[in-house]
Scaffold this motif. Structure first.
Motif, mmCIF file in Angstrom:
data_model
loop_
_atom_site.group_PDB
_atom_site.id
_atom_site.type_symbol
_atom_site.label_atom_id
_atom_site.label_comp_id
_atom_site.label_asym_id
_atom_site.label_seq_id
_atom_site.Cartn_x
_atom_site.Cartn_y
_atom_site.Cartn_z
ATOM 1 N N ALA A 162 51.974 27.007 39.528
ATOM 2 C CA ALA A 162 50.700 27.284 39.268
ATOM 3 C C ALA A 162 49.903 26.296 38.702
ATOM 4 N N LEU A 163 48.603 26.394 39.308
ATOM 5 C CA LEU A 163 47.468 25.587 38.679
ATOM 6 C C LEU A 163 46.840 26.423 37.673
ATOM 7 N N ALA A 164 46.854 26.309 36.577
ATOM 8 C CA ALA A 164 46.294 27.261 35.331
ATOM 9 C C ALA A 164 44.928 27.713 35.342
ATOM 10 N N LEU A 165 44.717 29.118 35.343
ATOM 11 C CA LEU A 165 43.439 29.462 35.037
ATOM 12 C C LEU A 165 43.298 29.623 33.482
ATOM 13 N N ARG A 176 55.036 24.663 35.849
ATOM 14 C CA ARG A 176 56.351 25.083 36.711
ATOM 15 C C ARG A 176 57.367 25.690 35.665
ATOM 16 N N VAL A 177 57.794 26.797 36.419
ATOM 17 C CA VAL A 177 58.840 27.443 35.575
ATOM 18 C C VAL A 177 60.048 27.676 36.678
ATOM 19 N N VAL A 178 61.158 27.030 35.970
ATOM 20 C CA VAL A 178 62.571 27.434 36.556
ATOM 21 C C VAL A 178 63.495 28.425 35.995
ATOM 22 N N GLU A 179 63.919 29.145 36.840
ATOM 23 C CA GLU A 179 64.586 30.497 36.169
ATOM 24 C C GLU A 179 65.875 30.559 36.955
ATOM 25 N N GLY A 180 67.025 30.589 36.247
ATOM 26 C CA GLY A 180 68.307 30.543 36.897
ATOM 27 C C GLY A 180 68.563 32.199 37.239
ATOM 28 N N PHE A 188 58.048 23.379 32.264
ATOM 29 C CA PHE A 188 57.365 22.212 32.667
ATOM 30 C C PHE A 188 55.735 22.334 32.585
ATOM 31 N N THR A 189 55.049 21.689 31.528
ATOM 32 C CA THR A 189 53.856 21.828 31.642
ATOM 33 C C THR A 189 53.138 20.358 31.906
ATOM 34 N N LEU A 190 52.208 20.225 32.827
ATOM 35 C CA LEU A 190 51.625 18.927 33.021
ATOM 36 C C LEU A 190 49.983 18.992 32.918
ATOM 37 N N GLY A 191 49.500 18.239 31.919
ATOM 38 C CA GLY A 191 48.020 18.262 31.904
ATOM 39 C C GLY A 191 47.337 17.195 31.874
ATOM 40 N N TYR A 192 45.943 17.198 32.307
ATOM 41 C CA TYR A 192 45.247 15.822 32.782
ATOM 42 C C TYR A 192 43.893 16.192 31.793
ATOM 43 N N ALA A 193 43.494 14.838 31.441
ATOM 44 C CA ALA A 193 42.221 14.748 30.868
ATOM 45 C C ALA A 193 41.569 13.411 31.218
ATOM 46 N N PRO A 194 40.355 13.211 31.101
ATOM 47 C CA PRO A 194 39.824 11.734 31.361
ATOM 48 C C PRO A 194 40.386 11.067 29.967
ATOM 49 N N THR A 195 40.317 9.692 30.205
ATOM 50 C CA THR A 195 40.783 8.700 29.065
ATOM 51 C C THR A 195 39.864 8.599 27.831
ATOM 52 N N TYR A 196 38.468 8.769 28.218
ATOM 53 C CA TYR A 196 37.673 8.224 27.075
ATOM 54 C C TYR A 196 36.841 9.470 26.710
ATOM 55 N N ASP A 197 37.217 10.626 26.954
ATOM 56 C CA ASP A 197 36.167 11.805 26.448
ATOM 57 C C ASP A 197 36.585 12.194 25.376
ATOM 58 N N GLY A 198 37.553 11.811 24.628
ATOM 59 C CA GLY A 198 38.030 12.269 23.227
ATOM 60 C C GLY A 198 38.876 13.500 23.328
ATOM 61 N N ALA A 240 54.192 27.247 29.377
ATOM 62 C CA ALA A 240 54.266 27.443 30.808
ATOM 63 C C ALA A 240 54.389 29.175 31.035
ATOM 64 N N ASP A 241 54.864 29.873 30.245
ATOM 65 C CA ASP A 241 55.119 31.406 30.591
ATOM 66 C C ASP A 241 53.775 31.871 30.348
ATOM 67 N N ARG A 242 53.144 31.473 29.207
ATOM 68 C CA ARG A 242 51.654 31.877 28.939
ATOM 69 C C ARG A 242 50.726 31.656 30.218
ATOM 70 N N VAL A 243 50.724 30.466 30.899
ATOM 71 C CA VAL A 243 50.305 29.921 31.944
ATOM 72 C C VAL A 243 50.172 30.966 33.030
ATOM 73 N N MET A 244 51.577 31.350 33.161
ATOM 74 C CA MET A 244 51.940 31.892 34.588
ATOM 75 C C MET A 244 51.292 33.555 34.249
ATOM 76 N N VAL A 245 51.507 34.121 33.106
ATOM 77 C CA VAL A 245 51.093 35.542 32.879
ATOM 78 C C VAL A 245 49.482 35.579 33.038
ATOM 79 N N ASP A 246 48.737 34.584 32.483
ATOM 80 C CA ASP A 246 47.483 34.187 32.487
ATOM 81 C C ASP A 246 46.962 34.293 33.975
ATOM 82 N N THR A 247 47.651 33.222 34.512
ATOM 83 C CA THR A 247 46.950 32.970 36.146
ATOM 84 C C THR A 247 47.410 34.277 37.051
ATOM 85 N N VAL A 248 48.532 34.888 36.991
ATOM 86 C CA VAL A 248 48.876 35.806 37.626
ATOM 87 C C VAL A 248 47.634 37.023 37.456
#
Length: 607
Positions: free
Chosen positions: A89-92, A111-115, A184-194, A202-210
């Motif tokens: 998911a791309l997070a909301l 990204r969440v991997v479940e056996g 797995f959680t991958l975050g992006y930010a501009p380098t110089y905005d502080g 990641a689990d919280r992201v999935m719950v909120d995004t769904v």
């Protein structure tokens, strides 16, 4: 391993940008800042341009689907030793619901991997490449967090599996056992905005995004024909929306070719005015009136005050006008199709059909424009005035020809649309003399189209004045009300276009077009429905619905010989075409007294 076929990809969105994930668990496209920003994963265009894969070590088969009423993708891998699921998911934003989703998305890919059963050895490969693959960042970090910084971009990856860094990449191995979960959680930010990249759980992201996507879907409960396909396509269109401005981009990608190995490879991550009226119509049909309102507000702001200069035909997502095109010669291109382009020089073209697109959209929105602001009144008046002059001029046409301007019939018809809607608005946008002038010009356009557009030798309306060449764009004539679909010449045109340009329901734009153009095929559905040929329209709709990929996604075109999707992906125009065609079938069924059992009973594939 390369990125594979475009139709193998799923689509993630967060209201600002999109990511594409293939069936093998690889993220091959992500421009984290916004749709038209530089990529950090670009393997779609070159094997060396970055990707992030999570997949079994051994051979596997896959099944995948979106979680109901979301753009959260779940892929199930089955191997000889067990089964494992990867959910992407791309997070909301946390707590964002309804029309708030996408306004403040945190720029996070989770990204969440479940056996599920047995034991499945898994491998992670993380290779970020900034600036469309030009820049290889140093990777540093702790056992569970890896930072990548280069130029103006930074990424942070948090994983609860061991990862090893080296030479601009990181990798890891772990075993997914039944009942275990890896995050797995991958975050992006501009380098110089502080600010640091966000790294939510990641689990919280999935719950909120769904929950966020389902709350949006709950506000748009379309109950018409082909409900599942329409709801999925409406969600794709919402996913293609840059929510801060309300603009809908044409596609999530750049430079995916119309023909493999060909040179017609353009950047579609911008907003075309041409799509505007059709998008509004689709959003209305799919029960999304608030999004339609935002769309009109966006185009009014983007255009500003209009004078005598040609109306811009496309914009950046925040209304930028200069979209100058340049080549990325360091990239091999999708399936070795060069050039790879960023920007699109079509922004310089004259395309007079856009006048009709805007005025038609305004007419659809007329009750919401009352009382009409002075700015909107001036815009509509200026566009109508332009149509009185520009209909006589050649232009680049809706297919954006780069060789020469011509007197394209679809452009003339849309000038007629502009003038027709202006006359209907009447004194709300002009005085009595203006309305009389627009009505006179409308009649001139109509006469010119009916005489110079018809070709007795071909037995059809052709693509340009005094031409022998067919063009599927003439199918808009009944769809905008220029001629009834059962007019004898219009009916003959539909027959000739279908016979000579269609194969297995896929309609090419012109003779020599390498593949079927999806929205043109749906226009044919609409024409058949408008002409009262409901069963034929239904059959064709269902044929086209079956051409979507397993997630219900369309590219711009489909090769009728191979079924391969080609062109930029996913394509908003294609999904808009599906929604509008479903609405036209529904309207035809009502006119014919509800004889629509086939359409309501048959949902087809792709939902």
């Amino acid at each position: 391993m390369d990125a594979g076929r475009i139709s193998e990809h799923g689509f993630l969105a967060d209201g600002r940008t999109a990511a594409l994930v293939d069936r093998a668990g690889a993220v091959n496209w992500w421009c984290p800042a916004r749709f038209d920003g530089p990529s950090v994963f670009g393997r779609l265009l070159d094997d060396t341009a970055g990707h992030w894969s999570i997949r079994p070590e051994d051979d596997f088969t896959t099944e995948r689907s979106y979680l109901d009423d979301t753009l959260v993708l779940r892929t199930v891998f089955t191997t000889r030793t067990g089964t494992v699921a990867v959910t992407d998911a791309l997070a909301l934003a946390a707590g964002a619901r309804g029309h708030e989703i996408g306004l403040c998305s945190p720029q996070v890919l989770a990204r969440v991997v479940e056996g599920i059963s047995g034991e499945v050895p898994m491998r992670v490969e993380y290779q970020p490449r900034f600036e469309y693959g030009r820049v290889r960042a140093y990777l540093t970090g702790t056992e569970q967090t890896i930072d990548a910084v280069a130029g103006g971009s930074r990424l942070s990856l948090r994983a609860n599996v061991p990862m090893t860094c080296g030479d601009g990449a990181a990798s890891g191995r772990f075993t997914a056992r039944a009942g275990t979960t890896h995050h797995f959680t991958l975050g992006y930010a501009p380098t110089y905005d502080g600010g640091e990249p966000a790294l939510p759980d990641a689990d919280r992201v999935m719950v909120d995004t769904v929950a966020g996507w389902r709350s949006w879907a709950g506000l748009h409960d379309y109950q018409g024909h082909y409900r599942d396909q329409v709801r999925r396509s409406a969600m794709v269109v919402q996913g293609m929306t840059y929510v801060p401005s309300g603009a809908v981009v044409a596609a999530a990608t750049t430079s995916l070719p119309e023909e493999l190995g060909g040179e017609r490879n353009y950047d579609y991550r911008f907003v075309w005015v041409r799509d505007f009226s059709l998008t509004l119509q689709a959003l209305w049909l799919a029960a999304c009136p608030d999004e339609a309102n935002r769309q009109f507000a966006w185009v009014s702001r983007a255009m500003g005050m209009i004078g005598d200069e040609p109306v811009p035909i496309m914009y950046g997502v925040e209304g930028e006008r200069d979209l100058t095109e340049h080549r990325l010669d360091h990239l091999a291109g999708y399936a070795d199709s060069r050039p790879v382009l960023v920007g699109n020089d079509a922004w310089r073209q004259r395309q007079t059909d856009v006048l009709g697109e805007i005025l038609d959209a305004a007419w659809r929105m007329r009750y919401y424009l009352d009382p009409m602001s002075p700015e909107v009144r001036h815009l509509l008046h200026a566009l109508a005035d332009q149509a009185t002059v520009d209909w006589r001029r050649p232009d680049a046409g809706m297919w954006e020809a780069r060789d020469a301007e011509r007197h394209y019939l679809s452009s003339k018809v849309q000038c007629w649309t502009a003038l027709d809607r202006a006359v209907r608005f009447g004194t709300r946008i002009g005085d009595a003399a203006d309305v009389a002038r627009w009505a006179a010009a409308r009649n001139e356009v109509r006469e010119a189209v009916l005489t110079r557009g018809w070709n007795d030798r071909v037995g059809a309306y052709t693509g340009a004045f005094d031409s022998d060449e067919l063009d599927a764009s003439v199918l808009i004539m009944p769809l905008v009300g220029f001629l009834p679909a059962d007019d004898p010449r219009m009916r003959a045109t539909v027959d000739v276009v279908e016979r000579r340009l269609s194969r297995d329901g896929l309609l090419r734009r012109w003779d020599g077009d390498p593949a079927g153009f999806v929205i043109c095929s749906f226009w044919l559905v609409g024409c058949l429905a408008e002409a009262g040929e409901l069963e034929r329209a239904q059959r064709l709709f269902e044929q086209l619905a079956a051409q979507a990929n397993d997630l219900g996604l369309y590219a711009e075109q489909i090769d009728p010989a191979t079924g391969e999707q080609v062109g930029n992906f996913p394509q908003a125009f294609s999904h808009i075409g599906l929604i509008n065609a479903a609405g036209q079938i529904g309207a035809a069924a009502e006119r014919l007294g509800g004889r629509a059992g086939l359409a309501t009973a048959t949902q087809g594939r792709g939902a």
